[in-house]
Design an enzyme around this catalytic site. Sequence first.
Site, short mmCIF file in Angstrom:
data_model
loop_
_atom_site.label_atom_id
_atom_site.label_comp_id
_atom_site.label_asym_id
_atom_site.label_seq_id
_atom_site.Cartn_x
_atom_site.Cartn_y
_atom_site.Cartn_z
N GLY A 1 0.85 -1.19 0.00
CA GLY A 1 0.00 0.00 0.00
C GLY A 1 0.88 1.24 0.00
O GLY A 1 2.05 1.20 -0.36
N ILE B 1 2.20 3.04 2.50
CA ILE B 1 3.36 3.00 3.38
C ILE B 1 4.37 1.98 2.89
O ILE B 1 5.58 2.25 2.85
CB ILE B 1 2.95 2.69 4.83
N ALA C 1 4.00 -2.07 11.50
CA ALA C 1 2.60 -2.06 11.10
C ALA C 1 1.69 -2.21 12.32
O ALA C 1 1.37 -1.22 12.98
CB ALA C 1 2.35 -3.17 10.08
N GLU D 1 -0.32 -2.07 23.72
CA GLU D 1 0.42 -0.82 23.70
C GLU D 1 1.42 -0.79 24.85
O GLU D 1 1.14 -1.30 25.94
CB GLU D 1 -0.54 0.37 23.82
N HIS E 1 6.18 1.89 19.77
CA HIS E 1 5.11 2.32 18.88
C HIS E 1 5.22 3.82 18.58
O HIS E 1 4.34 4.62 18.92
CB HIS E 1 3.72 2.01 19.46
N ALA F 1 6.46 4.78 15.27
CA ALA F 1 6.71 4.92 13.84
C ALA F 1 5.97 6.12 13.25
O ALA F 1 6.49 6.83 12.39
CB ALA F 1 6.33 3.64 13.10
#
Length: 318
Positions: free
Chosen positions: A154, A156, A234, A264, A284, A286
């Site tokens: 996609g 990204i 991802a 998380e 997390h 990114a």
Amino acid sequence: MHICLLEPLGIDSTILHELSQPLIDAGHSFVAAHDKSSNPDELIRRAQGADVIMIANNPLPGEVIRALPQLKLIAVAFTGIDHVDVSACRERGIAVSNCAGYSDTAVAELSVGLAIDVFRLVAAGHAAVHTGGNSTGMVGREIAGKTVGIVGTGHIGTQTGKLFAAFGAHVLGYARHENPQATAFGIQHVNLETLLEQSDIVSLHLPLNETTRKSFGEEHFARMKESAIFINCARGAIVDNDALAVALNTEQIAGAGIDVFDMEPPIPADYPLLSAKNTIFTPHVAYLTQEAMIRRAHIEFENVAAWLAGTPQNLCEI
């Protein structure tokens, strides 16, 4: 219409004022929370009377959605919407919009950065300097000339492939439906088995849904080269992370760079992946750059304004 922002968007208050003022000038009311809350009762209190609620990546459970009888739109300042109870939205006919595209560059850059870190032993080198060590055992590898496999081509994934290609890598891609833009750029689409078997770096860029949840596991790591590394910026729940830990600890693959987990952060100390060999972690982040935060805020407010004007954009299929 009453519009409620239920959590901060990571932008300066001046920018928030600039973005919200046109809504107020158009006759809508707008309130913004100054902190996050995961308490359903508190979220319901904040959103009382809302026709539109705006969130980022804070979970929005069904009990909150069902407690807001006037709610018509949930505007999500994130690409994925797996933290929203979409079944409750379907029940009520509530529209959901996202901010796809806001973090393409940020995620792609960290994906490459983690690969560089693993290949060039950056974290190990940092630790060695601080503990009086030297370059012994610090022989790294170069990306140039390697084969990189992008799982999910996609926006990204394609952007990530472009960056790897700039380093001189040959880029393979896999997707259920080939992205013509990725192909036009020069990403060679192959089946997943071929990608895993030929790649020196495998970078995951799939969305999380019921089809992809825990879809990448033991059999996939078994197909990878022993010298290959795995990058995940991802969603953590796409991967069987216990199987990944085993693959790393048994040296079935050579290393990993991981930004996302089954939950998380903070991550429990007994989470098996934390003790895996040759693995670099980030909590997390990114998507988390200054530029991306501003970009997503603009997109989210544009989504709300477009919906209010009767010309909705970036609506998600739920």
